[in-house]
Motif scaffolding. Structure first.
Motif, PDB file in Angstrom:
ATOM      1  N   UNK A  57       0.830  -1.210   0.000  1.00 12.61           N
ATOM      2  CA  UNK A  57       0.000   0.000   0.000  1.00 12.61           C
ATOM      3  C   UNK A  57       0.866   1.262   0.000  1.00 12.61           C
ATOM      4  N   UNK A  58       2.005   1.215   0.683  1.00 15.65           N
ATOM      5  CA  UNK A  58       2.940   2.347   0.664  1.00 15.65           C
ATOM      6  C   UNK A  58       3.542   2.530  -0.721  1.00 15.65           C
ATOM      7  N   UNK A  59       3.891   1.414  -1.346  1.00 13.85           N
ATOM      8  CA  UNK A  59       4.513   1.485  -2.679  1.00 13.85           C
ATOM      9  C   UNK A  59       3.519   2.050  -3.692  1.00 13.85           C
ATOM     10  N   UNK A  60       2.263   1.650  -3.588  1.00  9.13           N
ATOM     11  CA  UNK A  60       1.284   2.119  -4.570  1.00  9.13           C
ATOM     12  C   UNK A  60       0.661   3.462  -4.186  1.00  9.13           C
ATOM     13  N   UNK A  61       0.393   3.675  -2.907  1.00  6.21           N
ATOM     14  CA  UNK A  61      -0.151   4.961  -2.491  1.00  6.21           C
ATOM     15  C   UNK A  61       0.897   6.070  -2.541  1.00  6.21           C
ATOM     16  N   UNK A  62       2.152   5.691  -2.273  1.00  7.04           N
ATOM     17  CA  UNK A  62       3.225   6.683  -2.234  1.00  7.04           C
ATOM     18  C   UNK A  62       3.681   7.138  -3.606  1.00  7.04           C
ATOM     19  N   UNK A  63       3.438   6.305  -4.622  1.00  4.70           N
ATOM     20  CA  UNK A  63       3.796   6.688  -6.002  1.00  4.70           C
ATOM     21  C   UNK A  63       5.253   7.166  -6.081  1.00  4.70           C
ATOM     22  N   UNK A  64       6.178   6.413  -5.463  1.00  3.22           N
ATOM     23  CA  UNK A  64       7.546   6.935  -5.339  1.00  3.22           C
ATOM     24  C   UNK A  64       8.252   7.088  -6.685  1.00  3.22           C
ATOM     25  N   UNK A  65       9.059   8.178  -6.743  1.00  2.95           N
ATOM     26  CA  UNK A  65       9.988   8.372  -7.857  1.00  2.95           C
ATOM     27  C   UNK A  65      11.287   7.635  -7.599  1.00  2.95           C
ATOM     28  N   UNK A  66      11.560   7.389  -6.317  1.00  9.97           N
ATOM     29  CA  UNK A  66      12.827   6.752  -5.948  1.00  9.97           C
ATOM     30  C   UNK A  66      12.607   5.838  -4.750  1.00  9.97           C
ATOM     31  N   UNK A  67      13.367   4.746  -4.734  1.00  7.42           N
ATOM     32  CA  UNK A  67      13.349   3.813  -3.611  1.00  7.42           C
ATOM     33  C   UNK A  67      14.751   3.736  -3.018  1.00  7.42           C
ATOM     34  N   UNK A  68      14.788   3.567  -1.696  1.00  7.20           N
ATOM     35  CA  UNK A  68      16.058   3.266  -1.028  1.00  7.20           C
ATOM     36  C   UNK A  68      15.885   1.934  -0.316  1.00  7.20           C
ATOM     37  N   UNK A  69      16.806   1.022  -0.550  1.00 10.55           N
ATOM     38  CA  UNK A  69      16.725  -0.314   0.043  1.00 10.55           C
ATOM     39  C   UNK A  69      17.367  -0.293   1.423  1.00 10.55           C
ATOM     40  N   UNK A  70      16.712  -0.917   2.399  1.00 14.68           N
ATOM     41  CA  UNK A  70      17.216  -0.936   3.773  1.00 14.68           C
ATOM     42  C   UNK A  70      17.430  -2.386   4.230  1.00 14.68           C
ATOM     43  N   UNK A  71      18.521  -2.603   4.964  1.00 19.81           N
ATOM     44  CA  UNK A  71      18.888  -3.981   5.320  1.00 19.81           C
ATOM     45  C   UNK A  71      19.696  -3.997   6.612  1.00 19.81           C
ATOM     46  N   UNK A  72      19.521  -5.088   7.362  1.00 15.44           N
ATOM     47  CA  UNK A  72      20.317  -5.327   8.576  1.00 15.44           C
ATOM     48  C   UNK A  72      20.980  -6.685   8.371  1.00 15.44           C
ATOM     49  N   UNK A  73      22.293  -6.705   8.167  1.00 10.85           N
ATOM     50  CA  UNK A  73      22.950  -7.910   7.635  1.00 10.85           C
ATOM     51  C   UNK A  73      23.091  -9.065   8.618  1.00 10.85           C
ATOM     52  N   UNK A  74      22.944  -8.831   9.925  1.00  7.77           N
ATOM     53  CA  UNK A  74      23.234  -9.920  10.868  1.00  7.77           C
ATOM     54  C   UNK A  74      21.984 -10.695  11.265  1.00  7.77           C
ATOM     55  N   UNK A  75      20.851 -10.296  10.731  1.00 12.50           N
ATOM     56  CA  UNK A  75      19.614 -10.970  11.116  1.00 12.50           C
ATOM     57  C   UNK A  75      19.567 -12.374  10.513  1.00 12.50           C
ATOM     58  N   UNK A  76      19.152 -13.354  11.328  1.00 12.78           N
ATOM     59  CA  UNK A  76      19.178 -14.745  10.853  1.00 12.78           C
ATOM     60  C   UNK A  76      17.829 -15.208  10.311  1.00 12.78           C
ATOM     61  N   UNK A  77      16.757 -14.520  10.643  1.00 15.35           N
ATOM     62  CA  UNK A  77      15.449 -14.835  10.061  1.00 15.35           C
ATOM     63  C   UNK A  77      14.570 -13.595  10.133  1.00 15.35           C
TER      64      UNK A  77
END
Lengths: 333, 333
Positions: free
Chosen positions: A233-253
């Motif tokens: 809903x955020x992706x479609x309602x927000x109509x973004x021109x740009x995305x930033x990918x977010x990640x936490x590398x040590x998470x196991x699941x």
């Protein structure tokens, strides 16, 4: 819209972590904070002036914000005494607690009698429309994550700050309780009724100047089976021109889902971009934000460099490295 | 859970279309219908016995179901008279109207005094959990569409019927108002709070026999920017083993969204499958359901044959051709 500036209520916080909402307000909107109110035994300290209600009122504070988690899921008598006095002194109250202020009969009655407002930011205060998908003016950037709680709000706030420091026009758009208390406004998306989710984000990010950026706080993850619908809903309602990918590398699941592996950054990039282009064919992925809090300095730098080389996108931990490179990437869109 | 069998209330329906909810119940669950109640001037006729309230009560009816749309968005005095009498006669009432029965003071008061239940199926009657993603026993099939209103409910109901005729174990699981009234149970997904959407679908499709199929009614489309979040919650909460693609070939743009083109069946197949495999790595696409109501017989046959050859999947219009081939495809999973 919550009236600012605030007096931050830390109550009887057993430690600093219990007051992390107040800490967030203090870190990101120091101009909104005239002081802190601490009760007997409070172990949190935001390094703001300690004030009585009367002192804060004299200093111009409009709203007492509950910036601390309550213990045992109820609002104690000791808190109540302060909250009632605050209403009597002319403060509005704002809270992100699960127990709603409006459901406390004494607070509701005193607020009505004194003409003050109780802001329960966990639940919507607006009847949002159904999304109509109309193209809006201005630009929007959305943080999308591999998982919940990987640093999407932090990334968005840091990006907004970096953009303003560079003289860009930007507004952080809160979609969760903490973000709403920090800025005084926003949509508590997880509490919105299904049919109106995307519409609430259209409402949150209306037409704006062509060179203005809404920096939209992300929620959930397309790959988190409990909350993925909120993310889309955020992706479609927000109509973004740009995305930033977010990640936490040590998470196991995936958070709260043992047995569910995290997606790769490539999977998030490809799926989020494909879906975002339904609403905005020009959407691009501009950068990566890595939460390296569980890594040493060298390890963090090496990890970001590896991702940057692999994805061909500026990759930073905004906490360690600042968000300036992400802001530059947006400026180039 | 709405008690069956029903007396179907057609009110003063100006034509058959206004009574399409009642028609759906009569078509798909004839055993649930003892008769119809028509007021002066009613132009709809389900070819069921016309009954007074007393006659229907004597015939065993438990619930008066409002199977007709109301005019002008309010419940008229003429309707009220019948509804109040029905409560007094011992019927529960069930409605999918936007105006809730419970918000009508007279109906609420009479229901309380008589101990009857008002079922407003537009809003949830259950506090759903947050989805936990645990793998459930039994099998599930979900209809996913290129757009809203392309025939997902019809496909699911026809599939359920075909499976039962073949001696397979199946249950239609309603996720919208009409489906809930047809079966007497389900989740009004579009009215569920965002955080609980996927959990409501887990609740709707619990552990079952290994050879039992839940046939889940789809909603929205991953490519419909107003409602896509609801669709993804179905894909992740439903944990489907199989997907059926639904399409209406003559539509020129997404429903309610001028300027938004429909996705191809291939796009829906690839995106829905990728996302479904997050929750169930074994998920497969088993067939295609085409709504050919706006095509002639030859054109419909040619279109289905073309899609079948292109996608390599059994392709039918369940209304014209029956859903037997889709049921066979599921039996082979």
């Amino acid at each position: 819209m919550i009236e600012t500036p605030y007096l931050l209520f830390l109550g009887d916080a057993p430690d600093g972590l219990a007051a992390k909402v107040a800490q967030g307000i203090r870190d990101w909107r120091p101009d909104n904070c005239v002081g802190q109110f601490r009760m007997e035994g409070c172990k949190a300290d935001l390094k703001l002036p300690d004030m009585t209600l009367a002192e804060a009122k004299a200093a111009g504070a409009k709203t007492l914000v509950i910036g601390v988690a309550n213990r045992g899921g109820k609002i104690s008598a000791a808190w109540k005494k302060v909250l009632v006095e605050a209403l009597e002194e002319g403060f509005d109250l704002a809270s992100g607690l699960h127990n709603l202020l409006r459901n406390e009969k004494d607070l509701a009655a005193v607020a009505e009698a004194t003409g003050r407002t109780l802001h329960d930011v966990r639940i919507p205060s607006v009847e949002y429309p159904i999304a109509d998908g109309t193209k809006r003016t201005g630009k929007r950037v959305l943080a999308v994550g591999t998982d919940c709680s990987v640093g999407k709000m932090y990334t968005a706030l840091a990006l907004d700050k970096a953009m303003q420091e560079k003289g860009m026009k930007s507004t952080f758009r809160a979609t969760g309780q903490t973000g709403i208390l920090i800025t005084g406004d926003g949509v508590p998306l997880d509490a919105v009724i299904a049919d109106f989710m995307a519409g609430s984000i259209e409402y949150l990010t209306p037409d704006n100047d062509p060179d203005h950026w809404d920096v939209i706080e992300g929620q959930g993850s397309l790959f988190h089976v409990s909350f993925s619908g909120v993310t889309l809903a955020l992706i479609h309602g927000g109509q973004p021109d740009a995305l930033i990918l977010c990640h936490e590398p040590t998470r196991t699941h995936m958070r709260g889902l043992p047995g569910y592996a995290l997606p790769t950054l490539e999977q998030v990039r490809d799926s989020a971009l494909m879906l975002a282009r339904v609403g905005n064919p020009d959407c691009v992925v501009v950068g990566v934000s890595i939460n390296t809090q569980h890594m040493g300095e060298d390890e963090a730098a090496a990890y970001c460099a590896e991702v940057e080389a692999r994805l061909g996108l500026p990759t930073v931990d905004p906490f360690r490295h600042g968000a300036g490179r992400l802001a530059d990437a947006l400026a180039a869109v």
